[in-house]
Write a protein that holds these residues in place. Structure first.
Motif, PDB file in Angstrom:
ATOM      1  N   VAL A 318      29.975  41.360  37.475  1.00 38.01           N
ATOM      2  CA  VAL A 318      31.037  42.062  38.761  1.00 38.01           C
ATOM      3  C   VAL A 318      31.710  40.980  39.310  1.00 38.01           C
ATOM      4  CG1 VAL A 318      31.688  42.868  40.822  1.00 38.01           C
ATOM      5  CG2 VAL A 318      29.617  44.006  39.861  1.00 38.01           C
ATOM      6  N   ASN A 319      30.804  39.858  39.577  1.00 39.61           N
ATOM      7  CA  ASN A 319      31.747  38.412  40.428  1.00 39.61           C
ATOM      8  C   ASN A 319      32.985  37.663  38.338  1.00 39.61           C
ATOM      9  OD1 ASN A 319      30.804  37.667  42.144  1.00 39.61           O
ATOM     10  ND2 ASN A 319      29.124  37.561  41.537  1.00 39.61           N
ATOM     11  N   ALA A 320      32.337  38.390  37.468  1.00 37.04           N
ATOM     12  CA  ALA A 320      33.392  38.203  36.230  1.00 37.04           C
ATOM     13  C   ALA A 320      34.348  38.656  35.864  1.00 37.04           C
ATOM     14  CB  ALA A 320      32.302  38.011  34.952  1.00 37.04           C
ATOM     15  N   THR A 321      33.832  40.312  36.424  1.00 37.18           N
ATOM     16  CA  THR A 321      34.304  41.166  35.921  1.00 37.18           C
ATOM     17  C   THR A 321      35.716  40.993  37.205  1.00 37.18           C
ATOM     18  OG1 THR A 321      33.020  42.883  35.178  1.00 37.18           O
ATOM     19  CG2 THR A 321      35.126  44.229  36.430  1.00 37.18           C
ATOM     20  N   ILE A 322      35.241  40.799  38.819  1.00 42.12           N
ATOM     21  CA  ILE A 322      36.577  40.466  39.897  1.00 42.12           C
ATOM     22  C   ILE A 322      37.614  39.625  38.828  1.00 42.12           C
ATOM     23  CG2 ILE A 322      37.198  39.574  41.742  1.00 42.12           C
ATOM     24  CD1 ILE A 322      34.162  40.829  42.470  1.00 42.12           C
ATOM     25  N   LYS A 323      37.345  38.643  38.267  1.00 47.14           N
ATOM     26  CA  LYS A 323      38.035  37.313  37.711  1.00 47.14           C
ATOM     27  C   LYS A 323      39.314  37.663  36.741  1.00 47.14           C
ATOM     28  CE  LYS A 323      37.937  32.603  35.846  1.00 47.14           C
ATOM     29  NZ  LYS A 323      37.480  31.384  35.316  1.00 47.14           N
ATOM     30  N   ALA A 324      37.814  38.286  35.574  1.00 49.13           N
ATOM     31  CA  ALA A 324      39.049  38.984  34.332  1.00 49.13           C
ATOM     32  C   ALA A 324      40.202  40.086  35.230  1.00 49.13           C
ATOM     33  CB  ALA A 324      37.843  39.966  33.446  1.00 49.13           C
ATOM     34  N   GLU A 325      39.707  41.272  36.395  1.00 49.68           N
ATOM     35  CA  GLU A 325      40.970  42.208  36.882  1.00 49.68           C
ATOM     36  C   GLU A 325      42.053  41.516  37.084  1.00 49.68           C
ATOM     37  OE1 GLU A 325      40.765  45.301  36.765  1.00 49.68           O
ATOM     38  OE2 GLU A 325      39.031  45.428  34.887  1.00 49.68           O
ATOM     39  N   GLU A 341      42.197  30.859  42.709  1.00 52.88           N
ATOM     40  CA  GLU A 341      41.801  30.951  44.209  1.00 52.88           C
ATOM     41  C   GLU A 341      42.378  32.594  44.132  1.00 52.88           C
ATOM     42  OE1 GLU A 341      38.555  30.922  45.269  1.00 52.88           O
ATOM     43  OE2 GLU A 341      38.671  29.599  43.671  1.00 52.88           O
ATOM     44  N   LEU A 342      43.727  32.475  44.022  1.00 47.69           N
ATOM     45  CA  LEU A 342      44.384  33.916  44.385  1.00 47.69           C
ATOM     46  C   LEU A 342      44.285  34.348  43.220  1.00 47.69           C
ATOM     47  CD1 LEU A 342      46.540  34.473  47.009  1.00 47.69           C
ATOM     48  CD2 LEU A 342      48.510  33.988  45.583  1.00 47.69           C
ATOM     49  N   VAL A 343      43.851  34.530  42.620  1.00 47.19           N
ATOM     50  CA  VAL A 343      43.872  35.515  41.380  1.00 47.19           C
ATOM     51  C   VAL A 343      42.398  36.358  40.975  1.00 47.19           C
ATOM     52  CG1 VAL A 343      43.271  35.770  38.196  1.00 47.19           C
ATOM     53  CG2 VAL A 343      45.349  34.688  39.363  1.00 47.19           C
ATOM     54  N   LYS A 344      41.087  35.357  41.340  1.00 50.09           N
ATOM     55  CA  LYS A 344      40.410  35.879  41.849  1.00 50.09           C
ATOM     56  C   LYS A 344      40.483  36.899  43.410  1.00 50.09           C
ATOM     57  CE  LYS A 344      37.343  31.741  40.446  1.00 50.09           C
ATOM     58  NZ  LYS A 344      37.056  31.111  40.898  1.00 50.09           N
ATOM     59  N   ILE A 345      41.444  36.598  43.858  1.00 49.52           N
ATOM     60  CA  ILE A 345      41.102  37.383  46.060  1.00 49.52           C
ATOM     61  C   ILE A 345      42.288  38.939  45.324  1.00 49.52           C
ATOM     62  CG2 ILE A 345      41.900  37.796  47.674  1.00 49.52           C
ATOM     63  CD1 ILE A 345      41.222  35.251  48.121  1.00 49.52           C
ATOM     64  N   LEU A 346      42.737  38.349  44.258  1.00 50.84           N
ATOM     65  CA  LEU A 346      43.534  39.557  43.871  1.00 50.84           C
ATOM     66  C   LEU A 346      42.696  40.375  42.875  1.00 50.84           C
ATOM     67  CD1 LEU A 346      46.416  40.924  43.224  1.00 50.84           C
ATOM     68  CD2 LEU A 346      46.514  39.521  41.726  1.00 50.84           C
ATOM     69  N   GLY A 347      41.748  40.423  41.930  1.00 48.38           N
ATOM     70  CA  GLY A 347      41.299  40.828  41.438  1.00 48.38           C
ATOM     71  C   GLY A 347      40.040  41.712  42.165  1.00 48.38           C
ATOM     72  N   ARG A 348      39.500  40.848  43.749  1.00 47.57           N
ATOM     73  CA  ARG A 348      38.581  41.893  44.268  1.00 47.57           C
ATOM     74  C   ARG A 348      39.232  42.907  45.104  1.00 47.57           C
ATOM     75  NH1 ARG A 348      35.974  37.341  48.829  1.00 47.57           N
ATOM     76  NH2 ARG A 348      35.258  39.679  49.430  1.00 47.57           N
ATOM     77  N   GLN A 349      40.244  43.613  44.648  1.00 48.31           N
ATOM     78  CA  GLN A 349      40.912  44.542  44.585  1.00 48.31           C
ATOM     79  C   GLN A 349      40.429  45.701  44.059  1.00 48.31           C
ATOM     80  OE1 GLN A 349      45.069  44.006  45.461  1.00 48.31           O
ATOM     81  NE2 GLN A 349      45.030  43.557  47.062  1.00 48.31           N
ATOM     82  N   LYS A 350      39.645  45.433  42.941  1.00 48.78           N
ATOM     83  CA  LYS A 350      39.522  46.881  42.278  1.00 48.78           C
ATOM     84  C   LYS A 350      38.660  47.543  42.505  1.00 48.78           C
ATOM     85  CE  LYS A 350      36.875  47.433  37.599  1.00 48.78           C
ATOM     86  NZ  LYS A 350      37.653  48.473  37.869  1.00 48.78           N
ATOM     87  N   TYR A 351      37.116  46.551  43.910  1.00 42.20           N
ATOM     88  CA  TYR A 351      36.869  47.597  44.383  1.00 42.20           C
ATOM     89  C   TYR A 351      36.588  47.339  45.670  1.00 42.20           C
ATOM     90  CZ  TYR A 351      33.878  45.995  39.772  1.00 42.20           C
ATOM     91  OH  TYR A 351      34.292  45.343  38.793  1.00 42.20           O
ATOM     92  N   ARG A 352      38.409  47.747  46.007  1.00 41.91           N
ATOM     93  CA  ARG A 352      38.605  48.086  46.813  1.00 41.91           C
ATOM     94  C   ARG A 352      39.385  49.166  47.243  1.00 41.91           C
ATOM     95  NH1 ARG A 352      39.879  49.451  51.884  1.00 41.91           N
ATOM     96  NH2 ARG A 352      40.753  47.674  53.817  1.00 41.91           N
ATOM     97  N   THR A 353      39.687  49.820  48.606  1.00 42.88           N
ATOM     98  CA  THR A 353      40.209  51.369  48.249  1.00 42.88           C
ATOM     99  C   THR A 353      40.392  51.204  49.693  1.00 42.88           C
ATOM    100  OG1 THR A 353      38.172  52.868  49.061  1.00 42.88           O
ATOM    101  CG2 THR A 353      38.293  52.081  46.971  1.00 42.88           C
ATOM    102  N   SER A 354      41.554  52.200  50.313  1.00 46.33           N
ATOM    103  CA  SER A 354      42.726  52.425  51.298  1.00 46.33           C
ATOM    104  C   SER A 354      43.012  54.099  51.126  1.00 46.33           C
ATOM    105  CB  SER A 354      44.385  51.320  50.958  1.00 46.33           C
ATOM    106  OG  SER A 354      44.818  51.777  52.346  1.00 46.33           O
TER     107      SER A 354
END
Length: 543
Positions: A318-325, A341-354
């Motif tokens: 999942v961490n690798a997927t976050i970076k790829a996303e 690091e900003l790219v990794k944080i951006l990838g974490r939004q794949k698993y965040r909903t609003s």
């Protein structure tokens, strides 16, 4: 003479003489043998000594030859060493001579360069002296002209004053009264016409602006028509057969308890054939549980130790997927140069909903719409896209850091050296501060367009997720809590306790305190089960 019948007999004295002769002959032969032996021994001794003497002479000759050879080699070595020594001395002398020549040449060049510099400095000093003299002369001339100009100004002022006095006498008005009279007449004539013209211009530009705004927004929406599906809070894992359900449950339910404890996801095993439902408000936990369960089903070895291993592998995936996303989002929107690091944080939004809307897809859509609006308005397209992509970056970690997602996003943008325009657009996209740039206004409009589509957002899911996040936040605030998971739609909170901080006796009091705080601070339907888990493990390896 004896008779015929008697035998022949030798007289006694003949026998004695015969014995004497025989003895004499034997004695002579014995002496001959002795002499022969002695002679042979003497000859052998002489030959032995002769051989020794011969070998001695041969050895002496060989030793002498070896000594001569050694002497010759030593002499040759001494001659060779002396020759090499002379050669080395010659080479050293040549090297010293060459170095001396090189040093003298460099010294000569430096002296020549210093002389050139001295000449240039002298020339510059002479030029500077000439310029100084020229400036002094010009300054004197200027001062003289200024004095003449002051005199001329005084004369002009005196003439102008006399003319004004003459005009005042002729007209009967002072200068101030004449100015006020002229302004009053002009103002009365122009005010009405100016007001009508301004009103006409304002109406015209307002109408054109409304038409242009509708046109820009319509074009942006048409050119960025993305599909939206509200994110659900459950995932379904297919099974090869119904027998696999029993293996996942395990003996006395130990396997399913391990999965739920390690992931914080609720496994629903009902009558649905060949399927298991995973329920969790957190998409990251749900994805980790789904990947781990699929790996376990494929592997076939399902027991607590294997479950923990697969869950850890799923977390890494999942961490690798976050970076790829994150990299995919920057590539698709054309926004480059972001901090890793900003790219990794951006990838974490794949698993965040609003409000049920996927935040990464929403951010990418806002970036595209912002770029289209910026191109229509003639402003920097890449800055608009960058601000649109990063406007909700704070939502990726708002459950880990205190503050609103706007303030968190502003802090992240400042930390990773984003431009002031991007930071201001992030800060103003919800109207927390007044938008002062066109980019900020564009991001506001694009965010509203993306969020306002029919079916894009669901209010109930957002409230549900916020309630469960608050439940976990309250539980995590107690000392000794390693991790906690809200499951079963908030009807249960499962808490892992650190065994070295909380004893078994203290667990009862801690559970009571947590339940009391949940009652006081949260609104929750029905009752919430506070489930504390404390396990001490000892691991060693035989070598």
């Amino acid at each position: 003479m004896p008779g015929a019948g008697a035998g022949f007999r030798i007289p006694e004295y003949y026998n004695e003489r015969l014995e004497v002769c025989i003895l004499s002959m034997m004695t002579i032969e014995l002496w001959q043998i002795i002499l022969f032996v002695i002679l042979a021994v003497v000859l052998l001794a002489a030959a032995f000594f002769a051989g020794i003497m011969y070998r001695k002479k041969v050895s002496e000759r060989e030793i002498q030859s070896a000594e001569d050879q050694a002497t010759r080699i030593v002499n040759e070595a001494i001659k060779s060493a002396e020759s090499k020594k002379r050669e080395a001395l010659l080479e050293a002398k040549e090297e010293i001579h060459k170095s001396r020549k090189e040093f003298e040449r460099e010294e000569k060049e430096r002296r020549s360069e210093l002389q050139k510099q001295e000449r240039r400095l002298l020339q510059k000093e002479e030029t500077l002296d000439k310029k100084t003299d020229s400036v002094e002369k010009k300054s004197e001339t200027l001062n003289r002209k200024l004095a003449e100009l002051d005199t001329a100004r005084e004369e002009v002022a005196a003439i102008k004053k006399s003319q004004f006095e003459m005009l005042e006498k002729i007209s009967g008005y002072t200068v101030e009264e004449a100015k006020a009279y002229l302004i009053k007449n002009i103002e009365s004539e122009v005010t009405h016409e100016a007001a009508m013209k301004i009103k006409e211009i304002e109406a015209k530009y307002k109408e054109e602006a409304d038409e242009k705004a509708r046109e820009f927004i319509t074009l942006a929406i048409q050119r960025c028509a993305a599909d939206h599906v509200a994110e659900a809070t459950v995932s379904v894992v297919p099974l090869p057969n119904d027998e696999m359900k029993g293996r996942i449950i395990g003996r006395e339910g130990r396997n399913i308890r391990t999965i739920e404890t390690m992931t914080g996801v609720d496994l629903i095993i009902d009558d649905t054939p060949e399927a298991i439902t995973l329920s969790s408000f957190d998409p990251v936990r749900r994805e980790i549980a789904r990947i781990a369960l699929e790996k376990l089903i494929t592997d076939g070895r399902i027991h607590p130790a294997r479950i923990e291993e697969m869950i850890e592998k799923a977390r890494k995936e999942v961490n690798a997927t976050i970076k790829a996303e994150g990299e995919r989002a920057t590539f698709e929107t054309g926004v480059h140069g972001l901090h890793p690091e900003l790219v990794k944080i951006l990838g974490r939004q794949k698993y965040r909903t609003s409000y049920g809307q996927n935040v990464l897809n929403h951010s990418m859509e806002v970036a595209h719409i912002s770029g289209l609006l910026a191109s229509e308005l003639g402003v920097d397209v890449m800055t608009a896209k960058r601000a649109g992509l990063l406007h909700d970056i704070g939502k990726a970690i708002d459950h880990e850091v205190e503050g609103s997602h706007v303030s968190i996003g502003v802090d992240l943008a400042k930390k990773y050296k984003e431009s002031n325009e991007v930071i201001h657009a992030i800060e103003a996209h919800h109207g927390d501060v007044e938008a002062k740039t066109i980019i900020a206004c564009i991001v506001q409009a694009a965010d509203t367009i993306s969020a306002a589509r029919p079916g894009a957002r669901c209010e109930n899911i957002e409230n549900y997720i916020k309630r469960l996040e608050k439940l976990e936040e309250v539980t995590r605030s107690f000392n000794g809590v390693e991790s906690c998971y809200a499951i079963q739609a908030g009807r249960e909170v499962r808490i892992m306790i650190s065994p070295d901080k909380v004893s078994e006796d203290e667990m009862v009091l801690l559970a009571h305190d947590i339940a009391k705080k949940i009652e006081d601070e949260l609104e929750h339907p029905g009752q919430t089960k506070v489930h504390l888990l404390r396990a001490t493990r000892a691991v060693d390896y035989a070598k």
